[in-house]
Design a protein around this motif. Structure first.
Motif, short mmCIF file in Angstrom:
data_model
loop_
_atom_site.label_atom_id
_atom_site.label_comp_id
_atom_site.label_asym_id
_atom_site.label_seq_id
_atom_site.Cartn_x
_atom_site.Cartn_y
_atom_site.Cartn_z
N LEU A 13 -7.81 0.35 -2.10
CA LEU A 13 -6.77 1.13 -1.42
C LEU A 13 -6.26 2.26 -2.30
N PHE B 119 -0.45 -1.16 0.20
CA PHE B 119 -0.64 -0.56 1.52
C PHE B 119 0.68 0.02 2.04
N PRO C 163 -7.64 7.71 -1.71
CA PRO C 163 -7.28 9.14 -1.72
C PRO C 163 -7.98 9.94 -2.82
N GLN D 161 -0.02 3.86 1.50
CA GLN D 161 -0.58 4.34 2.75
C GLN D 161 0.49 4.61 3.83
N GLU E 266 3.71 6.56 1.58
CA GLU E 266 3.16 7.67 0.80
C GLU E 266 4.08 8.06 -0.35
#
Length: 213
Positions: free
Chosen positions: A155, A16, A159, A20, A23
């Motif tokens: 997770l 994470f 994307p 996230q 990035e």
């Protein structure tokens, strides 16, 4: 129990933070695999030797057979279904942004086929399974470890796929986690689970190589 809760969610937290929040795939890999490697190493009372079966041939045999099934399921299934499940153009763009193009592909192969199956199996079917069995029954330990193992995969695929395909994509991960946990319990070893895991990851790499690259 608080410490056990942190150990279960630590890998997900690393994904994470890296993927996230920051990035950055390189930082994500460093955080994630450092956690999987260092936490068992610095923990008291845990040794890799206890994960090696007294009957390694049996464990290896189970690993090769089950890994072959996983490979066929992943590669064979997506051979027929990839036009419906994979947005090739989107994945190509995303993987290029993550650095998995050109020479970066060889780094991806190294991680998926060697680093990933070894460290994930040592952590989940080795270290965490052993810790959980001190608190709950083996069957519950298998389910808990598999659920937390699946969580950070979700997770990772957010994307890559749109809802609900990202949830569907991690269902086989959960099933594989249950199977590897069962294999670990029955053989007393992670040798077979590492082999099976590596062959499953080989199926993923073949999907990338033949359908996405």
């Amino acid at each position: 129990m608080k410490n056990l809760f942190l150990l279960l969610l630590g890998p997900t937290l690393m994904i994470f933070i890296g993927l996230q929040l920051l990035e950055n795939v390189l930082i994500t890999f460093i955080l994630f695999y450092s956690w999987l490697l260092l936490v068992p190493l610095i923990s008291k009372g845990f040794t890799i030797g206890e994960l090696v079966s007294k009957d390694p041939q049996r464990s290896i045999r189970y690993g090769i057979l089950s890994g072959g099934v996983f490979f066929l399921f992943i590669f064979g299934g997506l051979y027929w279904l990839h036009p419906y499940f994979i947005d090739v153009e989107h994945l190509q763009k995303l993987l290029t942004e993550w650095g998995f193009s050109g020479n970066g592909v060889f780094g991806l192969i190294l991680v998926l086929l060697i680093v990933n199956p070894i460290l994930e199996e040592v952590y989940w079917r080795g270290f965490m399974y052993t810790r959980l069995k001190e608190k709950v029954k083996p069957i519950h330990a298998i389910w808990i470890a598999s659920a937390c193992y699946t969580l950070y995969h979700f997770l990772s695929v957010i994307p890559m796929f749109q809802w609900p395909l990202n949830a569907i994509a991690v269902l086989p991960v959960f099933i594989a986690g249950l199977f590897w946990g069962y294999m670990r319990e029955k053989t007393g070893s992670i040798i077979g689970t590492v082999i099976s895991h590596a062959l499953g990851d080989l199926g993923i790499m073949c999907v990338y190589w033949f359908f996405v690259k």
